[in-house]
Write a protein that holds these residues in place. Structure first.
Motif, PDB file in Angstrom:
ATOM      1  N   ARG A 267       0.834  -1.207   0.000  1.00  0.00           N
ATOM      2  CA  ARG A 267       0.000   0.000   0.000  1.00  0.00           C
ATOM      3  C   ARG A 267       0.863   1.249   0.000  1.00  0.00           C
ATOM      4  O   ARG A 267       0.485   2.279  -0.539  1.00  0.00           O
ATOM      5  CB  ARG A 267      -0.880   0.052   1.250  1.00  0.00           C
ATOM      6  N   VAL A 268       2.003   1.160   0.664  1.00  0.00           N
ATOM      7  CA  VAL A 268       2.881   2.317   0.838  1.00  0.00           C
ATOM      8  C   VAL A 268       4.139   2.104   0.008  1.00  0.00           C
ATOM      9  O   VAL A 268       4.762   1.046   0.080  1.00  0.00           O
ATOM     10  CB  VAL A 268       3.254   2.507   2.319  1.00  0.00           C
ATOM     11  N   VAL A 269       4.501   3.118  -0.768  1.00  0.00           N
ATOM     12  CA  VAL A 269       5.744   3.071  -1.533  1.00  0.00           C
ATOM     13  C   VAL A 269       6.576   4.293  -1.156  1.00  0.00           C
ATOM     14  O   VAL A 269       6.086   5.428  -1.190  1.00  0.00           O
ATOM     15  CB  VAL A 269       5.490   3.054  -3.060  1.00  0.00           C
ATOM     16  N   LEU A 270       7.809   4.029  -0.783  1.00  0.00           N
ATOM     17  CA  LEU A 270       8.770   5.075  -0.459  1.00  0.00           C
ATOM     18  C   LEU A 270       9.755   5.177  -1.610  1.00  0.00           C
ATOM     19  O   LEU A 270      10.425   4.198  -1.948  1.00  0.00           O
ATOM     20  CB  LEU A 270       9.509   4.728   0.837  1.00  0.00           C
TER      21      LEU A 270
ATOM     22  N   GLU B 252       3.984   7.444  -1.220  1.00  0.00           N
ATOM     23  CA  GLU B 252       2.659   7.285  -1.823  1.00  0.00           C
ATOM     24  C   GLU B 252       1.909   6.197  -1.068  1.00  0.00           C
ATOM     25  O   GLU B 252       2.500   5.211  -0.637  1.00  0.00           O
ATOM     26  CB  GLU B 252       2.758   6.871  -3.288  1.00  0.00           C
ATOM     27  N   VAL B 253       0.604   6.405  -0.914  1.00  0.00           N
ATOM     28  CA  VAL B 253      -0.287   5.390  -0.350  1.00  0.00           C
ATOM     29  C   VAL B 253      -1.351   5.112  -1.388  1.00  0.00           C
ATOM     30  O   VAL B 253      -2.031   6.042  -1.853  1.00  0.00           O
ATOM     31  CB  VAL B 253      -0.935   5.857   0.970  1.00  0.00           C
ATOM     32  N   ASP B 254      -1.488   3.862  -1.775  1.00  0.00           N
ATOM     33  CA  ASP B 254      -2.454   3.454  -2.796  1.00  0.00           C
ATOM     34  C   ASP B 254      -2.296   4.282  -4.066  1.00  0.00           C
ATOM     35  O   ASP B 254      -3.273   4.649  -4.716  1.00  0.00           O
ATOM     36  CB  ASP B 254      -3.888   3.561  -2.271  1.00  0.00           C
ATOM     37  N   GLY B 255      -1.044   4.617  -4.401  1.00  0.00           N
ATOM     38  CA  GLY B 255      -0.752   5.347  -5.621  1.00  0.00           C
ATOM     39  C   GLY B 255      -0.942   6.851  -5.546  1.00  0.00           C
ATOM     40  O   GLY B 255      -0.769   7.552  -6.540  1.00  0.00           O
ATOM     41  N   VAL B 256      -1.277   7.374  -4.369  1.00  0.00           N
ATOM     42  CA  VAL B 256      -1.505   8.811  -4.197  1.00  0.00           C
ATOM     43  C   VAL B 256      -0.388   9.385  -3.337  1.00  0.00           C
ATOM     44  O   VAL B 256      -0.122   8.894  -2.233  1.00  0.00           O
ATOM     45  CB  VAL B 256      -2.877   9.079  -3.523  1.00  0.00           C
ATOM     46  N   ARG B 257       0.255  10.437  -3.829  1.00  0.00           N
ATOM     47  CA  ARG B 257       1.351  11.062  -3.091  1.00  0.00           C
ATOM     48  C   ARG B 257       0.828  11.633  -1.778  1.00  0.00           C
ATOM     49  O   ARG B 257      -0.127  12.389  -1.741  1.00  0.00           O
ATOM     50  CB  ARG B 257       1.993  12.168  -3.919  1.00  0.00           C
ATOM     51  N   GLN B 258       1.503  11.264  -0.678  1.00  0.00           N
ATOM     52  CA  GLN B 258       1.107  11.717   0.652  1.00  0.00           C
ATOM     53  C   GLN B 258       2.104  12.684   1.270  1.00  0.00           C
ATOM     54  O   GLN B 258       1.763  13.365   2.234  1.00  0.00           O
ATOM     55  CB  GLN B 258       0.943  10.512   1.582  1.00  0.00           C
ATOM     56  N   GLY B 259       3.296  12.732   0.751  1.00  0.00           N
ATOM     57  CA  GLY B 259       4.273  13.641   1.322  1.00  0.00           C
ATOM     58  C   GLY B 259       5.613  13.501   0.641  1.00  0.00           C
ATOM     59  O   GLY B 259       5.863  12.532  -0.075  1.00  0.00           O
ATOM     60  N   TYR B 260       6.453  14.497   0.879  1.00  0.00           N
ATOM     61  CA  TYR B 260       7.818  14.477   0.371  1.00  0.00           C
ATOM     62  C   TYR B 260       8.693  15.298   1.291  1.00  0.00           C
ATOM     63  O   TYR B 260       8.191  16.040   2.141  1.00  0.00           O
ATOM     64  CB  TYR B 260       7.892  14.965  -1.089  1.00  0.00           C
TER      65      TYR B 260
ATOM     66  N   GLY C  99     -10.094   1.512   4.213  1.00  0.00           N
ATOM     67  CA  GLY C  99      -9.395   0.328   3.747  1.00  0.00           C
ATOM     68  C   GLY C  99      -8.630   0.628   2.477  1.00  0.00           C
ATOM     69  O   GLY C  99      -8.738   1.712   1.900  1.00  0.00           O
ATOM     70  N   PRO C 100      -7.841  -0.320   2.026  1.00  0.00           N
ATOM     71  CA  PRO C 100      -7.060  -0.123   0.809  1.00  0.00           C
ATOM     72  C   PRO C 100      -7.951   0.160  -0.382  1.00  0.00           C
ATOM     73  O   PRO C 100      -9.028  -0.405  -0.523  1.00  0.00           O
ATOM     74  CB  PRO C 100      -6.333  -1.453   0.625  1.00  0.00           C
ATOM     75  N   ARG C 101      -7.496   1.082  -1.210  1.00  0.00           N
ATOM     76  CA  ARG C 101      -8.186   1.380  -2.451  1.00  0.00           C
ATOM     77  C   ARG C 101      -7.479   0.674  -3.575  1.00  0.00           C
ATOM     78  O   ARG C 101      -6.251   0.547  -3.552  1.00  0.00           O
ATOM     79  CB  ARG C 101      -8.173   2.884  -2.714  1.00  0.00           C
TER      80      ARG C 101
END
Length: 92
Positions: free
Chosen positions: A6-9, A63-71, A87-89
Motif C-alpha cells: 500500500r505504501v511506496v517510499l 505514496e499510499v495506494d498510488g496517491v502522493r502523501q508527502g515528500y 481500507g485499501p483502495r
C-alpha cells in the motif's frame, strides 16, 4: 514487490531524509499492518517512468495506494491517519 504494498517510499542512497523517512514508514506500517516497499529512484527499475526527472528534487516521496502523501519530511501522524482512515483502495 510493490504490487502488494500500500505504501511506496521513493528515495535514493546517501540521502539522510530518505533514511529518516524509511524509519517513519517502517514504524507506521508495522503499527497498521500495511505492506510497504522502497524504490531507489536512481536504479531505473520502473519501466516507462524516469523517476530521477519526476521525483529527483522531492525525495523522499511517500505514496499510499498510488496517491502522493508527502515528500522531503514524512509526517508519521499524517501517514498513520491516511492508512487507518479507510481500507485499501484499488490502484488505478
Amino acid at each position: 514487490m510493490t504490487m502488494n504494498a500500500r505504501v511506496v517510499l521513493y528515495g535514493r542512497q546517501g540521502c539522510h531524509l530518505c533514511d529518516e523517512a524509511r524509519e517513519v514508514v517502517r514504524t507506521v506500517c508495522a503499527e497498521t499492518g500495511d505492506g510497504w516497499a522502497e524504490i531507489d529512484i536512481d536504479a531505473g527499475d520502473v519501466p516507462g517512468r524516469d523517476l530521477v526527472d519526476e521525483l529527483g528534487e522531492l525525495v523522499p516521496v511517500v505514496e499510499v495506494d498510488g496517491v502522493r502523501q508527502g515528500y522531503w519530511r514524512i509526517d508519521a501522524a499524517r501517514l498513520r491517519r491516511t492508512l487507518t482512515a479507510a481500507g485499501p483502495r484499488p490502484l488505478a
